[in-house]
Design a protein around this motif. Sequence first.
Motif, PDB file in Angstrom:
ATOM      1  N   GLY A   3       0.694   4.073  -3.108  1.00  0.00           N
ATOM      2  CA  GLY A   3       0.402   5.491  -2.929  1.00  0.00           C
ATOM      3  C   GLY A   3       1.451   6.389  -3.546  1.00  0.00           C
ATOM      4  O   GLY A   3       1.258   7.606  -3.648  1.00  0.00           O
ATOM      5  N   GLN A   4       2.573   5.813  -3.960  1.00  0.00           N
ATOM      6  CA  GLN A   4       3.681   6.587  -4.514  1.00  0.00           C
ATOM      7  C   GLN A   4       3.759   6.519  -6.039  1.00  0.00           C
ATOM      8  O   GLN A   4       4.077   7.512  -6.684  1.00  0.00           O
ATOM      9  N   SER A  24       0.816  -1.220   0.000  1.00  0.00           N
ATOM     10  CA  SER A  24       0.000   0.000   0.000  1.00  0.00           C
ATOM     11  C   SER A  24       0.845   1.264   0.000  1.00  0.00           C
ATOM     12  O   SER A  24       0.457   2.276  -0.581  1.00  0.00           O
ATOM     13  N   TRP A  25       2.017   1.226   0.640  1.00  0.00           N
ATOM     14  CA  TRP A  25       2.878   2.416   0.610  1.00  0.00           C
ATOM     15  C   TRP A  25       3.319   2.700  -0.825  1.00  0.00           C
ATOM     16  O   TRP A  25       3.193   3.817  -1.308  1.00  0.00           O
TER      17      TRP A  25
END
Length: 129
Positions: free
Chosen positions: A42-43, A38-39
């Motif tokens: 988001g990038q 998920s990190w």
Amino acid sequence: MIKGLIFAALTALLITGCSSNTSGIEGGLKPYTKVSNSWLGGQVVLSDYYQRKVGGILQATAKLTNEDSSDQNLQYRFVWFDNEGFPVAEEQQSWQPITLHGNQSIALRATAPTTSVASFKVSVREVND
């Protein structure tokens, strides 16, 4: 009893550690994007998947966009499938390093290894230094 619990925990850790899904994001022509990290999801964004055949060989492209202002050290790879959905030439599908600068978009491109390839997916993961 305690030995059994320790063995079960170590077995679960070993199985999880050997998982074949090491990508953070993957997508392909079938309209989907799978985000396992998920990190990273988001990038960076994978989009605009295209393919064509030239001389019977499939060529594929996907757009990779860094939506953050900092550089991202990543790896990507294309995975190829035949008409029945089976992987083709898996041993040739190695991860390729790429640095995606802040707010940069690039086209990832690849050519299938054989004429039996009918579709693809592309996976992206972060490089842990």
